[in-house]
Design a protein around this motif. Sequence first.
Motif, short mmCIF file in Angstrom:
data_model
loop_
_atom_site.label_atom_id
_atom_site.label_comp_id
_atom_site.label_asym_id
_atom_site.label_seq_id
_atom_site.Cartn_x
_atom_site.Cartn_y
_atom_site.Cartn_z
N HIS A 82 0.83 -1.19 0.00
CA HIS A 82 0.00 0.00 0.00
C HIS A 82 0.88 1.25 0.00
CE1 HIS A 82 -3.94 -1.73 0.28
NE2 HIS A 82 -3.64 -2.42 1.35
N GLY A 83 0.33 2.35 -0.49
CA GLY A 83 1.04 3.60 -0.43
C GLY A 83 1.28 4.03 1.01
N GLY A 84 2.51 4.43 1.32
CA GLY A 84 2.84 4.88 2.65
C GLY A 84 3.24 3.80 3.62
N VAL A 85 3.18 2.52 3.21
CA VAL A 85 3.56 1.44 4.11
C VAL A 85 5.06 1.39 4.32
CG1 VAL A 85 3.67 -1.08 4.30
CG2 VAL A 85 1.53 0.03 3.69
N GLY A 86 5.83 1.68 3.27
CA GLY A 86 7.28 1.68 3.42
C GLY A 86 8.02 0.92 2.34
N LYS A 87 7.38 0.67 1.19
CA LYS A 87 8.06 -0.10 0.14
C LYS A 87 9.23 0.68 -0.45
CE LYS A 87 4.64 1.13 -3.43
NZ LYS A 87 3.78 1.93 -2.51
N SER A 88 9.11 2.01 -0.58
CA SER A 88 10.23 2.80 -1.11
C SER A 88 11.40 2.79 -0.14
CB SER A 88 9.77 4.23 -1.38
OG SER A 88 8.76 4.27 -2.37
N ARG A 294 8.99 -10.65 9.82
CA ARG A 294 8.22 -9.72 10.65
C ARG A 294 9.08 -8.50 10.90
NH1 ARG A 294 2.94 -11.57 10.63
NH2 ARG A 294 3.07 -13.82 10.38
N LEU A 295 8.60 -7.35 10.47
CA LEU A 295 9.38 -6.11 10.52
C LEU A 295 8.70 -5.11 11.44
CD1 LEU A 295 10.12 -5.73 6.69
CD2 LEU A 295 11.41 -7.04 8.40
N VAL A 296 9.48 -4.15 11.90
CA VAL A 296 8.97 -3.05 12.70
C VAL A 296 9.61 -1.77 12.19
CG1 VAL A 296 10.75 -3.32 14.47
CG2 VAL A 296 8.60 -2.19 15.03
N ARG A 297 8.82 -0.71 12.16
CA ARG A 297 9.31 0.58 11.67
C ARG A 297 9.90 1.39 12.83
NH1 ARG A 297 5.02 2.11 9.79
NH2 ARG A 297 5.25 1.58 7.59
N SER A 298 11.14 1.85 12.66
CA SER A 298 11.78 2.64 13.71
C SER A 298 11.28 4.08 13.66
CB SER A 298 13.30 2.60 13.53
OG SER A 298 13.68 3.35 12.38
N HIS A 299 11.75 4.90 14.60
CA HIS A 299 11.30 6.29 14.64
C HIS A 299 11.83 7.10 13.46
CE1 HIS A 299 15.30 6.46 16.46
NE2 HIS A 299 15.33 7.73 16.15
#
Length: 495
Positions: A82-88, A294-299
């Motif tokens: 999805h847009g904004g999820v973090g693929k870029s 399983r990933l997590v987005r940092s600050h």
Amino acid sequence: MSWADDLPPLDAYDELVEQPTPRLSVVPAGPSAGADDLPEPQPTMDFPRVSISDIYSAPSPEPAFIWAGRIPRGHVTLLGAHGGVGKSMLALQLAVAVCLGADFLGASTERGKVLFFSGEDAGPVLRHRLGHIAAHFNASPHRLAESLTILDGSDEPALYREVATFGVRTSEPTPGFNRLTEIIREVRPSLIIVDNASDVFEASENDRASVRGFMRQLRQLFPGGSEPPAMLLLAHIQKAATGGRHAESYSGSTAWHNSARSRLALTADREDPARLTLSHDKLNLGPRTAEPLRLVRSHTGLLMLDEGAHDAEGAPKEPPEDSLLKVLADFVERGERVATESSAHTNAWKLCRPEPGFPKRAYPVAGPLFSALRQMERDGLIEKESYRDAYRKDRTAWTLTAKGWERIGKSAPSAPSASSYDENAENAVSLGGAPSAPSYGVGGVGDIARTDEGANLPNPTLAETTTPTDEGAPGTCPRCDGEGCSFCQPKEAIK
């Protein structure tokens, strides 16, 4: 004279009547001399013949991967999200890892040059993200610039476009595609990243023929050579494909799926968007051995492995108690306290839940978490540590026992030399100095003395309570005999 005398002679009619063309008999002709010298007709097209006889003596090499098990060389890999999820961001992190030959999300990469074509984000956005990524990999920007080429195509992103000529619709590559081909031949990258399909593909994503034509055209970007590059094409995902994904992890025609040899999907958790899953949904070149990550987005927006990760079925890879112990250990090592009281604003639910390694699937709400902490205390893994907060009020915080530290493979940190006041405690404030003693009498506020159950006791002053008695016991109070009560102890600070 009769009327017949004026008629022309009979032979004159022969000139007026058209004579029939004589019919020629057709005799089959035999082979003429020199017929073998004529060239044989050639087919207008042909297909390469695949050699079979030497599959044992000269076997074809195993498929090569630029990112182990997920992105093969010589083929187009589709990454849907999805847009904004973090693929870029994920693609940029992969690009830096390949440039450095560093491991990425627990898997090895093959070092090489990378070309990143951005049809969505402009240069300033990419530079900002790369700053965080380079710092994470501890990479030198000058060294990175030698291997990474980024093209800002946000103004003219189209690489493949649908055109109509006299009402007939066709699709064809754009001048931007031709220029990109030239740059790729000049740079000769090992990995090509195209971000993303919705920007570079200006045709109907549901048109099977257009999609197949575009995917075939992308393979034309690969320069000739013994080691063809890998290509990662970023694409949008179906709206219904979230969390458990009840729809395909790509948007548009099934030709996107069929034309890609490998396909990845990045989806966010329904309950916690900061946690994501990178799954490998397709690989035509062999068995899919890569497990979902399983990933997590940092600050800073970077995607990293979730240390409290779960497997594909959602079961934890390690006991949730161990993951919770690690989270508590991080707080202890940082000198921060997790209150044991569930009503405190620094309780375990409020402090531990946002941490990357917190086992959220095991403890989706506060109740099971507090129950688990009590059980871990009974098992001797954690214990309550007493301390005084900024108002000299006794409180308790969770800390690990020696058994708990051993359980997670760590040793207990040395005792801190800092003050016992806890700046992270409930109702805590920064201290400018020790609180001063109240100026009113200990019997009450103002001139009104307090009594206890109607007892008519004297109202000693603070000085009197600290004067030694006849028995020599300093600070003896006539009410509590030195045990401590509201008369001989200052009232607690009022909020």
